[in-house]
Write a protein that holds these residues in place. Structure first.
Motif, PDB file in Angstrom:
ATOM      1  N   PRO A  64     -22.417 -45.495-106.288  1.00  7.77           N
ATOM      2  CA  PRO A  64     -21.639 -46.436-105.476  1.00  7.77           C
ATOM      3  C   PRO A  64     -22.531 -47.562-104.945  1.00  7.77           C
ATOM      4  O   PRO A  64     -23.619 -47.313-104.432  1.00  7.77           O
ATOM      5  CB  PRO A  64     -21.127 -45.567-104.324  1.00  7.77           C
ATOM      6  N   ILE A  65     -22.071 -48.779-105.072  1.00  6.89           N
ATOM      7  CA  ILE A  65     -22.837 -49.955-104.627  1.00  6.89           C
ATOM      8  C   ILE A  65     -23.266 -49.824-103.164  1.00  6.89           C
ATOM      9  O   ILE A  65     -24.414 -50.146-102.838  1.00  6.89           O
ATOM     10  CB  ILE A  65     -22.030 -51.256-104.848  1.00  6.89           C
ATOM     11  N   PRO A  66     -22.405 -49.347-102.260  1.00  3.07           N
ATOM     12  CA  PRO A  66     -22.859 -49.216-100.870  1.00  3.07           C
ATOM     13  C   PRO A  66     -24.061 -48.285-100.705  1.00  3.07           C
ATOM     14  O   PRO A  66     -24.851 -48.452 -99.783  1.00  3.07           O
ATOM     15  CB  PRO A  66     -21.627 -48.663-100.145  1.00  3.07           C
ATOM     16  N   TRP A  67     -24.223 -47.330-101.618  1.00  2.00           N
ATOM     17  CA  TRP A  67     -25.387 -46.448-101.536  1.00  2.00           C
ATOM     18  C   TRP A  67     -26.667 -47.240-101.784  1.00  2.00           C
ATOM     19  O   TRP A  67     -27.716 -46.930-101.222  1.00  2.00           O
ATOM     20  CB  TRP A  67     -25.271 -45.302-102.528  1.00  2.00           C
ATOM     21  N   LEU A  68     -26.594 -48.247-102.633  1.00  7.10           N
ATOM     22  CA  LEU A  68     -27.761 -49.096-102.865  1.00  7.10           C
ATOM     23  C   LEU A  68     -28.124 -49.867-101.601  1.00  7.10           C
ATOM     24  O   LEU A  68     -29.297 -50.104-101.314  1.00  7.10           O
ATOM     25  CB  LEU A  68     -27.515 -50.048-104.031  1.00  7.10           C
ATOM     26  N   LYS A  69     -27.111 -50.246-100.836  1.00  9.83           N
ATOM     27  CA  LYS A  69     -27.344 -50.921 -99.552  1.00  9.83           C
ATOM     28  C   LYS A  69     -28.071 -49.968 -98.587  1.00  9.83           C
ATOM     29  O   LYS A  69     -29.004 -50.361 -97.895  1.00  9.83           O
ATOM     30  CB  LYS A  69     -26.006 -51.400 -98.961  1.00  9.83           C
ATOM     31  N   PHE A  70     -27.650 -48.701 -98.565  1.00  7.93           N
ATOM     32  CA  PHE A  70     -28.326 -47.696 -97.739  1.00  7.93           C
ATOM     33  C   PHE A  70     -29.791 -47.580 -98.169  1.00  7.93           C
ATOM     34  O   PHE A  70     -30.696 -47.588 -97.337  1.00  7.93           O
ATOM     35  CB  PHE A  70     -27.619 -46.343 -97.867  1.00  7.93           C
ATOM     36  N   ASP A  71     -30.028 -47.491 -99.473  1.00  5.76           N
ATOM     37  CA  ASP A  71     -31.385 -47.404-100.008  1.00  5.76           C
ATOM     38  C   ASP A  71     -32.215 -48.600 -99.555  1.00  5.76           C
ATOM     39  O   ASP A  71     -33.343 -48.455 -99.085  1.00  5.76           O
ATOM     40  CB  ASP A  71     -31.317 -47.345-101.536  1.00  5.76           C
ATOM     41  N   GLN A  72     -31.637 -49.783 -99.666  1.00  6.01           N
ATOM     42  CA  GLN A  72     -32.332 -51.007 -99.250  1.00  6.01           C
ATOM     43  C   GLN A  72     -32.647 -50.967 -97.754  1.00  6.01           C
ATOM     44  O   GLN A  72     -33.749 -51.331 -97.338  1.00  6.01           O
ATOM     45  CB  GLN A  72     -31.458 -52.218 -99.567  1.00  6.01           C
ATOM     46  N   GLU A  73     -31.717 -50.527 -96.939  1.00  7.62           N
ATOM     47  CA  GLU A  73     -31.926 -50.464 -95.483  1.00  7.62           C
ATOM     48  C   GLU A  73     -33.024 -49.467 -95.128  1.00  7.62           C
ATOM     49  O   GLU A  73     -33.824 -49.728 -94.226  1.00  7.62           O
ATOM     50  CB  GLU A  73     -30.627 -50.097 -94.771  1.00  7.62           C
ATOM     51  N   VAL A  74     -33.070 -48.331 -95.820  1.00 11.98           N
ATOM     52  CA  VAL A  74     -34.129 -47.341 -95.559  1.00 11.98           C
ATOM     53  C   VAL A  74     -35.485 -47.932 -95.913  1.00 11.98           C
ATOM     54  O   VAL A  74     -36.448 -47.796 -95.154  1.00 11.98           O
ATOM     55  CB  VAL A  74     -33.870 -46.028 -96.330  1.00 11.98           C
ATOM     56  N   ARG A  75     -35.562 -48.626 -97.031  1.00  8.66           N
ATOM     57  CA  ARG A  75     -36.825 -49.245 -97.437  1.00  8.66           C
ATOM     58  C   ARG A  75     -37.257 -50.317 -96.432  1.00  8.66           C
ATOM     59  O   ARG A  75     -38.427 -50.421 -96.079  1.00  8.66           O
ATOM     60  CB  ARG A  75     -36.708 -49.841 -98.840  1.00  8.66           C
ATOM     61  N   GLU A  76     -36.296 -51.108 -95.952  1.00 13.70           N
ATOM     62  CA  GLU A  76     -36.614 -52.138 -94.959  1.00 13.70           C
ATOM     63  C   GLU A  76     -37.052 -51.512 -93.641  1.00 13.70           C
ATOM     64  O   GLU A  76     -37.948 -52.031 -92.976  1.00 13.70           O
ATOM     65  CB  GLU A  76     -35.417 -53.061 -94.751  1.00 13.70           C
TER      66      GLU A  76
END
Length: 115
Positions: free
Chosen positions: A31-43
């Motif tokens: 799911p695309i929103p999961w990629l957003k979660f991944d990005q937020e964790v990395r940030e």
């Protein structure tokens, strides 16, 4: 080696792991929103280099906000997905605890264990 120095092979391994994880994600209809979660964790890790762990509760709030996660079950699936890809380290405990910690910096944990 100095504890502040990271072996270039570790960086190469991480890069290759991330590439493979992204390819797998594409094949598994992540799911695309999961990629957003991944990005937020990395940030989150990049903003505060001393932040090596987070509580399950912190990450659940982040997942609700960034990935639209609504249930505990879906949240644990998301954590397990990213843990299986070495983005973070999470193991669900038999006894639930609000203070359960999730390792955000897997490389840091590996270095701690190696010492």
């Amino acid at each position: 080696p100095d504890s502040g120095t990271v072996d270039p092979q570790v960086h190469l391994l991480r890069k290759k792991t991330e590439e493979v994880a992204r390819r797998v994600a594409q094949h598994h209809k992540l799911p695309i929103p999961w990629l957003k979660f991944d990005q937020e964790v990395r940030e989150l890790k990049e903003k505060d280099a001393t932040k090596k762990t987070a509580t399950v509760e912190e990450l659940q709030q982040l997942a609700m906000k960034t990935a639209g996660i609504k249930s505990n079950e879906e949240f644990h699936v998301l954590l397990n997905y990213f843990s299986n890809r070495a983005v973070l380290l999470y193991r669900q405990m038999a006894l639930k605890s609000e203070a359960e910690e999730v390792v955000l910096d897997v490389e840091w944990l590996i270095q701690k264990v190696e010492k």
